[in-house]
Enzyme design. Structure first.
Site, PDB file in Angstrom:
ATOM      1  N   PRO A   1     -10.184   3.749  -2.264  1.00 15.05           N
ATOM      2  CA  PRO A   1      -9.486   2.600  -3.046  1.00 15.05           C
ATOM      3  C   PRO A   1      -8.826   1.640  -1.991  1.00 15.05           C
ATOM      4  CG  PRO A   1      -8.262   4.396  -3.389  1.00 15.05           C
ATOM      5  CD  PRO A   1      -9.491   4.976  -2.788  1.00 15.05           C
ATOM      6  N   LYS A   2      -8.950   0.329  -2.183  1.00 16.18           N
ATOM      7  CA  LYS A   2      -8.075  -0.510  -1.330  1.00 16.18           C
ATOM      8  C   LYS A   2      -6.836  -0.736  -2.023  1.00 16.18           C
ATOM      9  CE  LYS A   2      -8.353  -5.211   0.753  1.00 16.18           C
ATOM     10  NZ  LYS A   2      -7.069  -5.690   0.700  1.00 16.18           N
ATOM     11  N   VAL A   3      -5.715   0.051  -1.494  1.00 18.05           N
ATOM     12  CA  VAL A   3      -4.340   0.179  -2.124  1.00 18.05           C
ATOM     13  C   VAL A   3      -3.923  -1.322  -1.732  1.00 18.05           C
ATOM     14  CG1 VAL A   3      -2.128   1.275  -2.122  1.00 18.05           C
ATOM     15  CG2 VAL A   3      -4.403   2.715  -1.783  1.00 18.05           C
TER      16      VAL A   3
ATOM     17  N   GLY B   1      -9.577  -3.617  -4.859  1.00 17.20           N
ATOM     18  CA  GLY B   1     -11.049  -3.296  -4.497  1.00 17.20           C
ATOM     19  C   GLY B   1     -10.998  -1.833  -3.942  1.00 17.20           C
TER      20      GLY B   1
END
EC number: 6.5.1.2
Length: 561
Positions: free
Chosen positions: A124-126, A279
């Site tokens: 996950p794009k934190v 994202g």
């Protein structure tokens, strides 16, 4: 609601340059608009990183930054000075540079990027604030903000106060450089439903302020890079988890193709997570030696972001529409944007008064989202163009008793009345939309809203743009309309009653309707004193009386003697 004939288009014309939409501005205006937006972004950026306060939503800032870059490229201007990263106040060098991540637009771009690459993982794009953690001899010795990727601010004192960040490490991690994201911890955050919540700004604010040590308890860390760490990804994840960086292992999945990436992306979008995301990131397990890492050159990883819940759109024109009741509505035409796979190129602003309060002109940047049933909604004005060229709205003399007859000033309300009478709420003329009514009226010059009853099949067939099948369908619909009951025709004449009230009245002829008193109307469902008065005004209106006589001559049910 129909478009006002003399709608005012903005001076913004658009053309394609290198695949981007560019405003056709004179050079002087282009330079001024770019400078103003650049300064505004710089001001917001400065407040964000120096005071920890977000003056604008994260997504809005990101989109306006992209818009600035687009404008700069349109005029051939250098984009290197665009303020998309923190101002460089710190002078602490990163042991390993932050490369940043390339953005992929869609699944096709993901497939193309993955082609020829192996040992791929998705995470996950934190959404938080990037940081470097330096461990020496088993202890956290330095924490550095991303800055420009090469050097940043020394955050060590603040990072030491965050309980979720291990202060000591062992084994291979005893002497290591880690890169990750400091984020606002959430419980059960569902990205699709809850959105970004300005989590990035909140995390930055906690790190910037000097008087909120306790707030740091709510921050977490997601490690996404271990430069020169174990070459084997499972081993790398296992060691990070044992050291206290457990989220990385939990939210890293091996993937072989774009379908698996898409499944993970959708799952994380709709599942409860402990952080906000925007994202996913796809990365190769095999990375270059850290000495070769440079800002903007990380070709071993790429991001596929979620589409924003709201889009910044440029207003290209302001239009006015007049409904059948005479109400004037303002509509903003937009340079098209995509929201949830829907192409949005218009948004309803509302009344003229509301438009004036919003102060929207062509060239402005507005934030648009989708309300219930996918209807575009204006959320806010995020940037106003220097040039305020606004159209003049039409006169406000229209009302519920105007434009039953055609005239030059009545064109739009007249068309709205035709569209209404053809709807299922009135005569139910299938296939008769606004375009068909406009074509018939422009060709045959209707005198009033029922003039179409006098058309012959030959006249309909000779209407420009009507194919044989369509003209025959319209002819059949017009003939079927003659058999509709009296109440349907009264609804077509826009009597100010609900269908339920009209049915309850029991009136089946014009003669009966003329005999009714105001007291009678007031006793009907959902019909009070005010509406009863409007019914009397409608019935006694000269145009309505003339139309009733014309319908009688056409032998429409309920209007004859």
């Amino acid at each position: 609601m129909r478009l006002w004939k003399s709608m005012a288009w903005g001076i913004l014309l658009w053309h394609s340059q290198s695949g981007a939409l560019c405003p056709a501005w004179p050079p002087a205006r282009a330079a001024e608009e770019i400078t103003r937006l650049q300064q505004q972004l710089a001001d917001w950026n400065d407040i964000y990183w120096k005071q920890g306060v977000s003056a604008v939503d994260d997504s809005v800032y990101d989109q306006l930054s992209a818009r600035l870059v687009q404008w700069q490229r349109c005029v051939g201007q250098d984009v290197s000075s665009t303020p998309v990263s923190p101002p460089l106040n710190g002078t602490t060098m990163h042991p390993v540079a932050h490369t940043g991540v390339r953005k992929l637009a869609d699944r096709q771009a993901v497939e193309q990027w993955m082609r020829g690459r192996s040992e791929l993982w998705v995470q996950p794009k934190v959404d938080g604030v990037a940081v470097t953690l330096v461990y020496q001899n088993g202890k956290l010795t330095r924490a550095i903000s991303r800055g420009n990727g090469l050097q940043g601010e020394d955050w060590t004192p603040k990072i030491r106060l965050i309980p979720s960040i291990p202060q000591t490490t062992q084994g291979a991690l005893a002497n290591a450089v880690l890169q990750g994201e400091i984020f606002l911890q959430r419980e059960g955050h569902i990205q699709q439903r809850m959105g970004g919540m300005n989590a990035r700004s909140k995390a930055a604010g906690m790190l910037m302020r000097q008087d909120n040590a306790s707030a740091l308890n709510s921050l977490g860390i997601f490690i996404w890079a271990w430069p020169d760490g174990p070459a084997n990804m499972p081993e790398r994840l296992s060691q990070l988890a044992k050291a206290g960086f457990s989220l990385t292992k939990k939210y890293s999945l091996a993937v072989k193709d774009a379908s698996e990436v898409e499944r993970a992306r959708q799952s994380w979008l709709t599942s409860a997570l402990p952080f906000v995301t925007d994202g996913v990131v796809i990365r190769m397990a095999k990375e270059p030696a850290s000495q070769y890492w440079r800002p903007g050159q990380g070709d071993w990883l790429a991001a596929w972001k979620y589409p924003p819940v709201a889009q910044v759109a440029q207003v290209s024109a302001i239009q006015f529409s007049v409904g059948k009741s005479g109400k004037i509505t303002v509509v903003a035409s937009l340079v098209p944007v995509i929201l949830d796979d829907k192409r949005v190129q218009r948004v309803n602003i509302g009344s003229v008064k509301r438009w004036e309060a919003w102060d929207i002109a062509p060239g402005d940047q507005i934030l648009v989202s989708l309300a219930g049933q996918g209807i575009p909604r204006l959320d806010e004005v995020v940037w106003r163009s220097r040039e305020r060229s606004k159209p003049v709205p039409p006169d406000s003399h229209f009302n519920s008793l105007t434009c039953f007859y055609a005239s030059e000033t009545c064109q739009e309300q007249f068309i709205s009345r035709l569209v209404w009478l053809g709807s299922r709420s009135a005569l139910g003329l299938d296939g008769m939309g606004e375009a068909s009514w406009r074509a018939l009226h422009q060709t045959h010059r209707f005198e009033h809203i029922f003039s179409w009853l006098a058309l012959t099949s030959a006249q309909i067939a000779n209407t420009p743009g009507f194919a044989k099948g369509k003209s025959e369908q319209i002819w059949r619909q017009f003939n079927l309309a003659r058999r509709q009951p009296f109440t349907r025709w009264i609804m077509a004449m826009d009597i100010p009653l609900t269908q339920a009230a009209l049915q309850a009245s029991g009136d089946r002829s014009w003669e009966q309707l003329l005999m009714r008193t105001e007291q009678h109307w007031r006793q009907l469902p959902a019909t009070g004193e005010r509406r009863a008065g409007r019914v009397i005004d409608w019935r006694d209106n000269p145009q309505i009386k003339t139309l009733s006589r014309w319908l009688a001559a056409q032998h429409i049910p309920g209007f004859g003697s």
